[in-house]
Design an enzyme around this catalytic site. Structure first.
Site, PDB file in Angstrom:
ATOM      1  N   ASP A 181      89.364  11.122   7.152  1.00 57.88           N
ATOM      2  CA  ASP A 181      88.377  10.146   7.639  1.00 57.88           C
ATOM      3  C   ASP A 181      87.244   9.938   6.628  1.00 57.88           C
ATOM      4  OD1 ASP A 181      89.919  10.482   9.964  1.00 57.88           O
ATOM      5  OD2 ASP A 181      88.522  11.960  10.768  1.00 57.88           O
TER       6      ASP A 181
ATOM      7  N   GLU B 288      91.959   2.493  15.728  1.00 56.77           N
ATOM      8  CA  GLU B 288      90.766   3.317  15.563  1.00 56.77           C
ATOM      9  C   GLU B 288      90.195   3.113  14.161  1.00 56.77           C
ATOM     10  OE1 GLU B 288      92.336   7.242  16.194  1.00 56.77           O
ATOM     11  OE2 GLU B 288      93.311   7.318  14.234  1.00 56.77           O
TER      12      GLU B 288
END
Length: 316
Positions: free
Chosen positions: A15, A199
């Site tokens: 991420d 997402e």
């Protein structure tokens, strides 16, 4: 000419979010915590290629698991948006922490940003040209509507200050494609669903329009990749590209970089290029590692050669 090869950092760094500040790049990622109890490794680089570890950034307010940090700079303060699990016995909830230094330490502000949701992750702060801040984030949708599927989707809300949302979230994007599948027959909220996921929002403004890039599918599998929706205002409504059925910007490079996604964007050192920063698994599947590739616009559409695993010209 200087070159790079992905991944650009050898350790687990999922991420990845990159902030440019004071002549350096700072990268924040999801990875196991430090021995001193801090979360989120932070790296520093002069060029997006050579990265120096600076330790871990967040002093956690309790909790057991921490995901997807992103940092915004506003009026002399750095704000870290992240999700934490296990505080007051709750699932992942979005929180904010502050620091006067981009490397931290970041101290939690004691604020749950979306208290009415049982699950919220992947906060992405976005500042528009007029100075207004917005927060894109993910929540779960259990109802069927139009062609949307049950699972995790993206919403956006206006920020009234850096620690407060207006409380009027708008839907940005919900899963609707086969490639968005996270897991068949997943038990969630006391029922069983074919669970789909979009997402990891990352927003770019280009030619007056707002492109919300997202990652879809299962983060640990080959189907994970990056696509986008587009709108004329940060609050939407957002439109899908005409061609669907696959990740349009980036997908698995078989046998080399698997499941690329959860990206951020940053300008090159000279400012003339935009680079996508993302994670991907290697063939050994031992961890998601940080990668970079140049973003370009072909006939008004975002494009990249990534994921790449061979030598490429470095950012300039």
């Amino acid at each position: 000419m200087a070159e790079y090869v992905n991944p650009v950092y050898p350790a687990t760094f999922a991420d990845p979010f990159v902030l440019r500040h004071g002549g350096f790049y700072y990268a924040y990622g999801t990875a196991p915590g430090n021995a001193d109890g801090r979360a989120f490794p932070v790296l520093r680089s002069p060029d997006l290629v050579h990265w120096e570890p600076l330790g871990h950034a967040l002093v956690p307010p309790g909790g057991t698991d921490f995901w997807a940090p992103e940092v915004a700079w506003h009026d002399g303060t750095f704000y870290m948006y992240y999700s934490a699990q296990g505080i007051d016995g709750r699932d992942h909830q979005l929180r904010v922490a502050t620091s006067t230094d981009p490397a931290g330490p970041f101290v939690d502000a004691g604020v749950v940003l979306v208290p009415d949701q049982p699950f919220s992750i992947d906060a992405h702060p976005f500042k528009d040209d007029d100075g207004q801040w917005y927060l894109f984030y993910c929540v779960d949708f259990l109802e069927l509507e139009d062609d949307h599927r049950v699972g995790t989707g993206i919403v956006v809300d206006r920020m009234t200050d850096m620690k407060t949302l207006e409380g009027r979230p708008r839907m940005v994007h919900r899963p609707h494609e086969d490639w968005h599948l996270f897991l068949n027959q997943r038990t969630m909220y006391g029922k069983v669903y074919d669970w789909h996921t979009v997402e990891g929002a990352a927003v770019l403004k280009h030619d007056g329009r707002y492109y919300c890039f997202y990652s879809g599918g299962a983060w640990e599998k080959d189907n994970y990749g990056v696509s986008w929706v587009v709108a004329d205002h940060p609050l939407g409504p957002y439109r899908r590209p005409e061609e669907g059925g696959r990740a349009l910007l980036m997908s698995t490079l078989q046998g080399q970089l698997i499941g690329p996604g959860h990206n951020s964007f940053v300008a090159s050192p000279a400012g003339g290029e935009t680079w996508i920063v993302y994670h991907a698994w290697g063939p050994d599947r031992t961890g998601r590692r940080m990668c970079i590739d140049r973003l370009r616009w072909d006939d008004g559409r975002p494009a990249t050669d990534g994921p790449t695993a061979s030598p490429r010209p470095a950012p300039v």
